[in-house]
Design a protein around this motif. Structure first.
Motif, PDB file in Angstrom:
ATOM      1  N   SER A 115       0.832  -1.201   0.000  1.00  0.00           N
ATOM      2  CA  SER A 115       0.000   0.000   0.000  1.00  0.00           C
ATOM      3  C   SER A 115       0.867   1.251   0.000  1.00  0.00           C
ATOM      4  O   SER A 115       0.627   2.187  -0.771  1.00  0.00           O
ATOM      5  CB  SER A 115      -0.920   0.028   1.221  1.00  0.00           C
ATOM      6  N   ARG A 116       1.872   1.262   0.864  1.00  0.00           N
ATOM      7  CA  ARG A 116       2.769   2.414   0.930  1.00  0.00           C
ATOM      8  C   ARG A 116       3.467   2.648  -0.406  1.00  0.00           C
ATOM      9  O   ARG A 116       3.668   3.791  -0.817  1.00  0.00           O
ATOM     10  CB  ARG A 116       3.803   2.211   2.039  1.00  0.00           C
ATOM     11  N   ALA A 117       3.815   1.564  -1.082  1.00  0.00           N
ATOM     12  CA  ALA A 117       4.486   1.697  -2.371  1.00  0.00           C
ATOM     13  C   ALA A 117       3.563   2.367  -3.388  1.00  0.00           C
ATOM     14  O   ALA A 117       3.979   3.268  -4.134  1.00  0.00           O
ATOM     15  CB  ALA A 117       4.919   0.319  -2.876  1.00  0.00           C
ATOM     16  N   PHE A 118       2.312   1.941  -3.431  1.00  0.00           N
ATOM     17  CA  PHE A 118       1.350   2.544  -4.362  1.00  0.00           C
ATOM     18  C   PHE A 118       1.108   4.006  -4.016  1.00  0.00           C
ATOM     19  O   PHE A 118       1.039   4.866  -4.903  1.00  0.00           O
ATOM     20  CB  PHE A 118       0.025   1.773  -4.340  1.00  0.00           C
ATOM     21  N   TRP A 119       0.979   4.312  -2.722  1.00  0.00           N
ATOM     22  CA  TRP A 119       0.710   5.690  -2.320  1.00  0.00           C
ATOM     23  C   TRP A 119       1.897   6.596  -2.628  1.00  0.00           C
ATOM     24  O   TRP A 119       1.718   7.738  -3.064  1.00  0.00           O
ATOM     25  CB  TRP A 119       0.354   5.725  -0.839  1.00  0.00           C
ATOM     26  N   GLU A 173      -5.072  17.644  -7.280  1.00  0.00           N
ATOM     27  CA  GLU A 173      -3.777  17.174  -6.779  1.00  0.00           C
ATOM     28  C   GLU A 173      -3.639  17.407  -5.278  1.00  0.00           C
ATOM     29  O   GLU A 173      -3.198  16.514  -4.537  1.00  0.00           O
ATOM     30  CB  GLU A 173      -2.646  17.883  -7.525  1.00  0.00           C
ATOM     31  N   TYR A 174      -4.012  18.599  -4.810  1.00  0.00           N
ATOM     32  CA  TYR A 174      -3.884  18.919  -3.387  1.00  0.00           C
ATOM     33  C   TYR A 174      -4.784  18.017  -2.548  1.00  0.00           C
ATOM     34  O   TYR A 174      -4.392  17.549  -1.473  1.00  0.00           O
ATOM     35  CB  TYR A 174      -4.248  20.387  -3.153  1.00  0.00           C
ATOM     36  N   ARG A 175      -5.986  17.755  -3.046  1.00  0.00           N
ATOM     37  CA  ARG A 175      -6.927  16.902  -2.316  1.00  0.00           C
ATOM     38  C   ARG A 175      -6.365  15.485  -2.154  1.00  0.00           C
ATOM     39  O   ARG A 175      -6.453  14.898  -1.079  1.00  0.00           O
ATOM     40  CB  ARG A 175      -8.264  16.877  -3.054  1.00  0.00           C
ATOM     41  N   LEU A 176      -5.794  14.951  -3.224  1.00  0.00           N
ATOM     42  CA  LEU A 176      -5.231  13.603  -3.143  1.00  0.00           C
ATOM     43  C   LEU A 176      -3.989  13.584  -2.253  1.00  0.00           C
ATOM     44  O   LEU A 176      -3.788  12.650  -1.473  1.00  0.00           O
ATOM     45  CB  LEU A 176      -4.881  13.076  -4.538  1.00  0.00           C
ATOM     46  N   ALA A 177      -3.156  14.609  -2.365  1.00  0.00           N
ATOM     47  CA  ALA A 177      -1.940  14.672  -1.551  1.00  0.00           C
ATOM     48  C   ALA A 177      -2.283  14.641  -0.059  1.00  0.00           C
ATOM     49  O   ALA A 177      -1.610  13.961   0.734  1.00  0.00           O
ATOM     50  CB  ALA A 177      -1.144  15.927  -1.887  1.00  0.00           C
ATOM     51  N   MET A 178      -3.319  15.361   0.330  1.00  0.00           N
ATOM     52  CA  MET A 178      -3.750  15.354   1.731  1.00  0.00           C
ATOM     53  C   MET A 178      -4.189  13.956   2.149  1.00  0.00           C
ATOM     54  O   MET A 178      -3.841  13.467   3.226  1.00  0.00           O
ATOM     55  CB  MET A 178      -4.892  16.351   1.938  1.00  0.00           C
ATOM     56  N   ARG A 179      -4.951  13.320   1.280  1.00  0.00           N
ATOM     57  CA  ARG A 179      -5.467  11.983   1.572  1.00  0.00           C
ATOM     58  C   ARG A 179      -4.313  10.982   1.726  1.00  0.00           C
ATOM     59  O   ARG A 179      -4.302  10.168   2.648  1.00  0.00           O
ATOM     60  CB  ARG A 179      -6.419  11.553   0.441  1.00  0.00           C
ATOM     61  N   VAL A 180      -3.363  11.068   0.809  1.00  0.00           N
ATOM     62  CA  VAL A 180      -2.226  10.143   0.841  1.00  0.00           C
ATOM     63  C   VAL A 180      -1.356  10.386   2.073  1.00  0.00           C
ATOM     64  O   VAL A 180      -0.932   9.438   2.748  1.00  0.00           O
ATOM     65  CB  VAL A 180      -1.383  10.276  -0.444  1.00  0.00           C
ATOM     66  N   ASN A 181      -1.087  11.634   2.370  1.00  0.00           N
ATOM     67  CA  ASN A 181      -0.229  11.947   3.532  1.00  0.00           C
ATOM     68  C   ASN A 181      -0.853  11.485   4.842  1.00  0.00           C
ATOM     69  O   ASN A 181      -0.144  11.022   5.750  1.00  0.00           O
ATOM     70  CB  ASN A 181       0.056  13.452   3.570  1.00  0.00           C
ATOM     71  N   LEU A 182      -2.170  11.596   4.952  1.00  0.00           N
ATOM     72  CA  LEU A 182      -2.847  11.104   6.146  1.00  0.00           C
ATOM     73  C   LEU A 182      -2.709   9.586   6.249  1.00  0.00           C
ATOM     74  O   LEU A 182      -2.473   9.039   7.338  1.00  0.00           O
ATOM     75  CB  LEU A 182      -4.329  11.496   6.108  1.00  0.00           C
ATOM     76  N   ALA A 183      -2.860   8.901   5.112  1.00  0.00           N
ATOM     77  CA  ALA A 183      -2.734   7.447   5.101  1.00  0.00           C
ATOM     78  C   ALA A 183      -1.310   7.019   5.431  1.00  0.00           C
ATOM     79  O   ALA A 183      -1.084   6.048   6.170  1.00  0.00           O
ATOM     80  CB  ALA A 183      -3.142   6.899   3.733  1.00  0.00           C
ATOM     81  N   MET A 184      -0.345   7.754   4.894  1.00  0.00           N
ATOM     82  CA  MET A 184       1.056   7.438   5.165  1.00  0.00           C
ATOM     83  C   MET A 184       1.388   7.657   6.646  1.00  0.00           C
ATOM     84  O   MET A 184       2.154   6.891   7.250  1.00  0.00           O
ATOM     85  CB  MET A 184       1.960   8.294   4.287  1.00  0.00           C
ATOM     86  N   THR A 185       0.822   8.695   7.229  1.00  0.00           N
ATOM     87  CA  THR A 185       1.034   8.951   8.654  1.00  0.00           C
ATOM     88  C   THR A 185       0.480   7.814   9.499  1.00  0.00           C
ATOM     89  O   THR A 185       1.116   7.361  10.459  1.00  0.00           O
ATOM     90  CB  THR A 185       0.361  10.276   9.062  1.00  0.00           C
ATOM     91  N   LYS A 186      -0.704   7.326   9.109  1.00  0.00           N
ATOM     92  CA  LYS A 186      -1.303   6.206   9.831  1.00  0.00           C
ATOM     93  C   LYS A 186      -0.426   4.966   9.702  1.00  0.00           C
ATOM     94  O   LYS A 186      -0.237   4.216  10.668  1.00  0.00           O
ATOM     95  CB  LYS A 186      -2.700   5.921   9.291  1.00  0.00           C
ATOM     96  N   ALA A 187       0.097   4.743   8.498  1.00  0.00           N
ATOM     97  CA  ALA A 187       0.970   3.587   8.279  1.00  0.00           C
ATOM     98  C   ALA A 187       2.214   3.678   9.154  1.00  0.00           C
ATOM     99  O   ALA A 187       2.665   2.679   9.724  1.00  0.00           O
ATOM    100  CB  ALA A 187       1.359   3.503   6.804  1.00  0.00           C
ATOM    101  N   GLU A 188       2.771   4.876   9.271  1.00  0.00           N
ATOM    102  CA  GLU A 188       3.949   5.091  10.121  1.00  0.00           C
ATOM    103  C   GLU A 188       3.614   4.772  11.574  1.00  0.00           C
ATOM    104  O   GLU A 188       4.391   4.114  12.280  1.00  0.00           O
ATOM    105  CB  GLU A 188       4.424   6.536   9.995  1.00  0.00           C
ATOM    106  N   GLU A 189       2.452   5.244  12.017  1.00  0.00           N
ATOM    107  CA  GLU A 189       2.048   5.024  13.402  1.00  0.00           C
ATOM    108  C   GLU A 189       1.848   3.545  13.699  1.00  0.00           C
ATOM    109  O   GLU A 189       2.082   3.083  14.830  1.00  0.00           O
ATOM    110  CB  GLU A 189       0.766   5.798  13.703  1.00  0.00           C
ATOM    111  N   LEU A 190       1.410   2.788  12.696  1.00  0.00           N
ATOM    112  CA  LEU A 190       1.182   1.359  12.870  1.00  0.00           C
ATOM    113  C   LEU A 190       2.460   0.544  12.683  1.00  0.00           C
ATOM    114  O   LEU A 190       2.449  -0.679  12.837  1.00  0.00           O
ATOM    115  CB  LEU A 190       0.119   0.877  11.877  1.00  0.00           C
ATOM    116  N   GLY A 191       3.550   1.239  12.338  1.00  0.00           N
ATOM    117  CA  GLY A 191       4.820   0.549  12.167  1.00  0.00           C
ATOM    118  C   GLY A 191       4.950  -0.221  10.874  1.00  0.00           C
ATOM    119  O   GLY A 191       5.741  -1.171  10.784  1.00  0.00           O
ATOM    120  N   VAL A 192       4.187   0.176   9.868  1.00  0.00           N
ATOM    121  CA  VAL A 192       4.282  -0.492   8.569  1.00  0.00           C
ATOM    122  C   VAL A 192       5.623  -0.137   7.944  1.00  0.00           C
ATOM    123  O   VAL A 192       5.947   1.037   7.779  1.00  0.00           O
ATOM    124  CB  VAL A 192       3.138  -0.042   7.632  1.00  0.00           C
TER     125      VAL A 192
END
Length: 223
Positions: free
Chosen positions: A165-169, A181-200
């Protein structure tokens, strides 16, 4: 549609202005084609998708949306059959073959998103692969391709492959100068932050599309 140009540009908010510009381009395209492609476009669903409205729809509404998308895709198939049928009977060297990559791309993106929302992740794969395979042919709605990588990440996450998932994002973030573009960037960055918090863990290869193309070349070389 004739009133769109008069109504747009009345607000100064950036996101509203960007949406208005996009709507104006869509309307211009409809006018250029004489509104012949209207049955292949689902503007209301497209708007709901861009603003993440699918996540708040009932199961009944999601299924109805899939049905409407199927009908629009059938319109594309019928138009292609008609146009290719003419080409089997007449010489048309100056007339390009039918190309509905943009229309089909938007519809398949929305279909894959609906499947993701419904938890039917495997059903989304084939549609996302089509968009990624045909990304060079999508010109009007360039936003579809980076959003497809976003949805691919959602699909992979739902199937338990969070590193993929991180690779695709991360791949989706490599695109620029497209609508929303800005809308998607916000969405992706939030998802990436969650992935970081989960230790992915971070992916060793951050570009699944590049890996796919490499495998494709290797396969062709073996033929």
């Amino acid at each position: 549609f004739a009133e769109v140009s008069q109504l747009s540009g009345s607000k100064s908010h950036t996101s509203t202005t960007l949406m208005e510009k996009y709507v104006q381009r869509k309307v211009n395209n409809f006018q250029d084609t004489g509104y012949q492609d209207m049955d292949m476009s689902l503007c209301a669903l497209e708007y709901l998708y861009v603003f993440a409205g699918f996540d708040f729809m009932t199961e009944e509404a999601l299924l109805k949306s899939l049905e409407v998308i199927d009908q629009a895709l059938d319109q594309i198939v019928q138009a292609e059959k008609t146009e290719f049928g003419i080409r089997t009977k007449e010489l048309l060297p100056d007339t390009p073959p039918p190309q509905y990559f943009d229309q089909r791309g938007v519809l398949l993106l929305m279909r894959s998103s609906l499947y993701n929302v419904m938890g039917r992740y495997k059903d989304a794969i084939i549609h996302l692969n089509w968009i990624i395979d045909q990304k060079e042919h999508i010109f009007l709605d360039k936003w579809v391709v980076p959003f497809a990588f976003w949805e691919a990440g959602v699909t992979a996450w739902g199937m338990g492959n969070k590193t993929r998932s991180r690779a695709f994002w991360e791949t989706s973030l490599k695109f620029s100068k497209y609508d929303f573009e800005y809308r998607l960037a916000m969405r992706v960055n939030l998802a990436m932050t969650k992935a970081e918090e989960l230790g992915v863990p971070k992916p060793q290869e951050v570009d699944p599309a590049k890996r796919y193309n490499t495998l494709k070349k290797e396969k062709n070389n073996l033929k």
